[in-house]
Motif scaffolding. Structure first.
Motif, PDB file in Angstrom:
ATOM      1  N   ALA A 172     -16.396  19.155 -89.790  1.00 11.21           N
ATOM      2  CA  ALA A 172     -17.513  19.519 -88.915  1.00 11.21           C
ATOM      3  C   ALA A 172     -17.789  18.395 -87.922  1.00 11.21           C
ATOM      4  O   ALA A 172     -17.826  17.214 -88.295  1.00 11.21           O
ATOM      5  CB  ALA A 172     -18.760  19.812 -89.739  1.00 11.21           C
ATOM      6  N   ALA A 173     -17.958  18.763 -86.666  1.00  9.51           N
ATOM      7  CA  ALA A 173     -18.460  17.843 -85.634  1.00  9.51           C
ATOM      8  C   ALA A 173     -19.892  18.277 -85.333  1.00  9.51           C
ATOM      9  O   ALA A 173     -20.119  19.387 -84.846  1.00  9.51           O
ATOM     10  CB  ALA A 173     -17.598  17.908 -84.385  1.00  9.51           C
ATOM     11  N   LEU A 174     -20.858  17.421 -85.640  1.00  5.56           N
ATOM     12  CA  LEU A 174     -22.270  17.795 -85.608  1.00  5.56           C
ATOM     13  C   LEU A 174     -23.054  16.868 -84.695  1.00  5.56           C
ATOM     14  O   LEU A 174     -22.729  15.667 -84.577  1.00  5.56           O
ATOM     15  CB  LEU A 174     -22.864  17.711 -87.015  1.00  5.56           C
ATOM     16  CG  LEU A 174     -22.134  18.494 -88.110  1.00  5.56           C
ATOM     17  CD1 LEU A 174     -22.701  18.116 -89.472  1.00  5.56           C
ATOM     18  CD2 LEU A 174     -22.263  19.989 -87.864  1.00  5.56           C
ATOM     19  N   PRO A 175     -24.105  17.385 -84.053  1.00  4.65           N
ATOM     20  CA  PRO A 175     -25.032  16.471 -83.374  1.00  4.65           C
ATOM     21  C   PRO A 175     -25.592  15.464 -84.381  1.00  4.65           C
ATOM     22  O   PRO A 175     -25.888  15.822 -85.522  1.00  4.65           O
ATOM     23  CB  PRO A 175     -26.118  17.407 -82.844  1.00  4.65           C
ATOM     24  CG  PRO A 175     -25.474  18.748 -82.767  1.00  4.65           C
ATOM     25  CD  PRO A 175     -24.515  18.802 -83.909  1.00  4.65           C
ATOM     26  N   ALA A 176     -25.688  14.221 -83.982  1.00  3.63           N
ATOM     27  CA  ALA A 176     -26.153  13.181 -84.902  1.00  3.63           C
ATOM     28  C   ALA A 176     -27.489  13.565 -85.506  1.00  3.63           C
ATOM     29  O   ALA A 176     -28.414  14.000 -84.815  1.00  3.63           O
ATOM     30  CB  ALA A 176     -26.273  11.844 -84.163  1.00  3.63           C
ATOM     31  N   MET A 245     -22.539  22.967 -82.621  1.00  2.00           N
ATOM     32  CA  MET A 245     -21.672  22.284 -83.568  1.00  2.00           C
ATOM     33  C   MET A 245     -20.266  22.859 -83.424  1.00  2.00           C
ATOM     34  O   MET A 245     -20.056  23.861 -82.746  1.00  2.00           O
ATOM     35  CB  MET A 245     -22.165  22.494 -85.003  1.00  2.00           C
ATOM     36  CG  MET A 245     -22.139  23.952 -85.457  1.00  2.00           C
ATOM     37  SD  MET A 245     -22.404  24.148 -87.239  1.00  2.00           S
ATOM     38  CE  MET A 245     -20.921  23.392 -87.894  1.00  2.00           C
ATOM     39  N   ALA A 246     -19.298  22.226 -84.087  1.00  2.00           N
ATOM     40  CA  ALA A 246     -17.920  22.693 -84.000  1.00  2.00           C
ATOM     41  C   ALA A 246     -17.187  22.332 -85.280  1.00  2.00           C
ATOM     42  O   ALA A 246     -17.579  21.402 -86.002  1.00  2.00           O
ATOM     43  CB  ALA A 246     -17.215  22.066 -82.801  1.00  2.00           C
ATOM     44  N   LEU A 247     -16.137  23.072 -85.555  1.00  3.65           N
ATOM     45  CA  LEU A 247     -15.177  22.697 -86.584  1.00  3.65           C
ATOM     46  C   LEU A 247     -13.899  22.289 -85.862  1.00  3.65           C
ATOM     47  O   LEU A 247     -13.372  23.032 -85.031  1.00  3.65           O
ATOM     48  CB  LEU A 247     -14.898  23.859 -87.543  1.00  3.65           C
ATOM     49  CG  LEU A 247     -16.072  24.367 -88.385  1.00  3.65           C
ATOM     50  CD1 LEU A 247     -15.594  25.398 -89.405  1.00  3.65           C
ATOM     51  CD2 LEU A 247     -16.811  23.229 -89.079  1.00  3.65           C
ATOM     52  N   VAL A 248     -13.421  21.098 -86.175  1.00  4.62           N
ATOM     53  CA  VAL A 248     -12.280  20.527 -85.453  1.00  4.62           C
ATOM     54  C   VAL A 248     -11.277  19.969 -86.458  1.00  4.62           C
ATOM     55  O   VAL A 248     -11.643  19.644 -87.595  1.00  4.62           O
ATOM     56  CB  VAL A 248     -12.742  19.413 -84.485  1.00  4.62           C
ATOM     57  CG1 VAL A 248     -13.675  19.961 -83.415  1.00  4.62           C
ATOM     58  CG2 VAL A 248     -13.399  18.263 -85.244  1.00  4.62           C
ATOM     59  N   PRO A 249     -10.005  19.814 -86.068  1.00  6.33           N
ATOM     60  CA  PRO A 249      -9.046  19.138 -86.952  1.00  6.33           C
ATOM     61  C   PRO A 249      -9.513  17.723 -87.274  1.00  6.33           C
ATOM     62  O   PRO A 249     -10.133  17.050 -86.444  1.00  6.33           O
ATOM     63  CB  PRO A 249      -7.754  19.132 -86.128  1.00  6.33           C
ATOM     64  CG  PRO A 249      -7.893  20.287 -85.198  1.00  6.33           C
ATOM     65  CD  PRO A 249      -9.352  20.346 -84.851  1.00  6.33           C
ATOM     66  N   GLN A 250      -9.206  17.273 -88.477  1.00 10.30           N
ATOM     67  CA  GLN A 250      -9.708  15.983 -88.972  1.00 10.30           C
ATOM     68  C   GLN A 250      -9.379  14.828 -88.035  1.00 10.30           C
ATOM     69  O   GLN A 250     -10.182  13.904 -87.858  1.00 10.30           O
ATOM     70  CB  GLN A 250      -9.107  15.717 -90.349  1.00 10.30           C
ATOM     71  CG  GLN A 250      -9.536  14.409 -90.991  1.00 10.30           C
ATOM     72  CD  GLN A 250      -8.988  14.281 -92.393  1.00 10.30           C
ATOM     73  OE1 GLN A 250      -9.500  14.879 -93.337  1.00 10.30           O
ATOM     74  NE2 GLN A 250      -7.915  13.535 -92.541  1.00 10.30           N
ATOM     75  N   SER A 251      -8.198  14.849 -87.398  1.00 12.61           N
ATOM     76  CA  SER A 251      -7.800  13.738 -86.536  1.00 12.61           C
ATOM     77  C   SER A 251      -8.702  13.577 -85.323  1.00 12.61           C
ATOM     78  O   SER A 251      -8.757  12.496 -84.728  1.00 12.61           O
ATOM     79  CB  SER A 251      -6.350  13.930 -86.073  1.00 12.61           C
ATOM     80  OG  SER A 251      -6.208  15.164 -85.390  1.00 12.61           O
ATOM     81  N   VAL A 252      -9.430  14.631 -84.954  1.00  9.22           N
ATOM     82  CA  VAL A 252     -10.320  14.535 -83.795  1.00  9.22           C
ATOM     83  C   VAL A 252     -11.457  13.545 -84.068  1.00  9.22           C
ATOM     84  O   VAL A 252     -12.097  13.056 -83.134  1.00  9.22           O
ATOM     85  CB  VAL A 252     -10.859  15.931 -83.418  1.00  9.22           C
ATOM     86  CG1 VAL A 252     -11.857  15.865 -82.263  1.00  9.22           C
ATOM     87  CG2 VAL A 252      -9.701  16.845 -83.022  1.00  9.22           C
ATOM     88  N   SER A 253     -11.691  13.210 -85.322  1.00  9.05           N
ATOM     89  CA  SER A 253     -12.723  12.209 -85.625  1.00  9.05           C
ATOM     90  C   SER A 253     -12.381  10.845 -85.025  1.00  9.05           C
ATOM     91  O   SER A 253     -13.242   9.960 -84.954  1.00  9.05           O
ATOM     92  CB  SER A 253     -12.928  12.086 -87.136  1.00  9.05           C
ATOM     93  OG  SER A 253     -11.744  11.634 -87.770  1.00  9.05           O
TER      94      SER A 253
END
Length: 305
Positions: A172-176, A245-253
């Motif tokens: 998950a990519a989330l707003p802080a 919010m978004a779901l992204v591949p782990q490497s995008v972190s």
């Protein structure tokens, strides 16, 4: 003008020795055919190259002008065989490679470093493109290979080979602050406050789009799609702006943006695959070297049958 490299070699030998006899010995030949060759070269070029006397041989102004050019031509011709051997062995040439944006945060940078170290004479032309665009470019022969997200359409599978390079989970990519306290603890989609979903358009990446929605369905959540974007950096920037919010591949972190936090999912996380595709019928030596190094440096699967 039928100028021969042999004539230039003979000319350079005489110009450097300034003596026909010594030049003939250097060339492992007798003097008369050497003199005849130089005379023929002078007739061909339309100017005397040497001023001859009983005591000395000197270059004329025309000969002085020809000498550096003759040396350059001979050096270039000597390099041709090495150039051809490097090209035949995949050590020189050009490789056009397209990639999806997620590969820029995972496999692409380290592999390019390895490839450039192994094949410094190959010119690499990079192009960021979505998977559907890459497949079209490959089918029309406009790129050599593409790092993309499968699956390949049935028609494309008839003409393209594919090599799996990476498998990674969605996160998950989330707003802080959206997930509350807990640091890096995994989050449950059902426990998150409702927020619009930022996602790839399905026509661009159907497998990734469907995997994201399946993840929400498995968690018993029906997301509201707020925005669609075709690049990972755009998706993450929209999350940073509080647009959803978004779901992204782990490497995008690896893509850090102020106001964004990445969390693993407590729910079952679908795996997203990235692989390399290329035309089955046009594997150049440069591309073969690329594939060999890729297989050596990754746990890549063999091509599909």
């Amino acid at each position: 003008m039928n100028l021969e490299l042999r004539q230039l070699r003979y000319f350079v030998a005489v110009a450097e020795e300034l003596h026909f006899g010594k030049a003939a010995l250097r060339l492992h030949m007798t003097q008369p055919p050497l003199s005849q060759t130089i005379q023929g070269l002078e007739e061909l070029l339309g100017a005397p190259l040497f001023a001859r006397s009983r005591r000395a041989v000197e270059l004329t102004p025309a000969g002085q002008a020809l000498l550096p050019e003759a040396r350059r031509i001979l050096a270039a011709s000597a390099a041709l065989s090495a150039l051809v051997r490097r090209a035949a062995g995949g050590e020189a040439g050009r490789l056009s490679l397209a990639f999806v944006s997620s590969a820029d945060y995972s496999v692409l940078p380290p592999f390019l470093r390895s490839y450039r170290a192994a094949f410094p004479q190959v010119r690499i032309a990079l192009q960021e493109a979505t998977s559907d665009v890459q497949i079209d470019e490959l089918l029309h022969g406009r790129i050599d290979a593409g790092l993309l997200i499968p699956p390949l359409p049935d028609k494309a599978r008839l003409e393209l080979d594919y090599l799996k390079v990476l498998t990674e989970p969605l996160i998950a990519a989330l707003p802080a602050g959206l997930a509350g306290a807990g640091g890096d603890a995994p989050v449950s989609l059902a426990a998150l406050p409702p927020l619009p979903l930022i996602i790839f358009p399905r026509p661009i990446a159907p497998a990734l789009h469907d995997a994201i929605l399946a993840c929400f369905r498995a968690a018993g959540v029906t997301p509201e799609i707020g925005q669609e974007a075709i690049q990972m950096q755009t998706i993450v920037s929209l999350v940073s702006a509080g647009m959803g919010m978004a779901l992204v591949p782990q490497s995008v972190s690896n893509l850090m943006r102020p106001g964004v936090e990445y969390r693993a999912l407590r729910d079952p996380a679908p795996q997203v695959e990235t692989g390399l595709a290329w035309r089955r019928d046009t594997v150049s030596p440069v591309l073969q070297g690329f594939l060999d190094l890729l297989r050596k440096n990754t746990d890549a699967d063999p091509p599909d049958a």
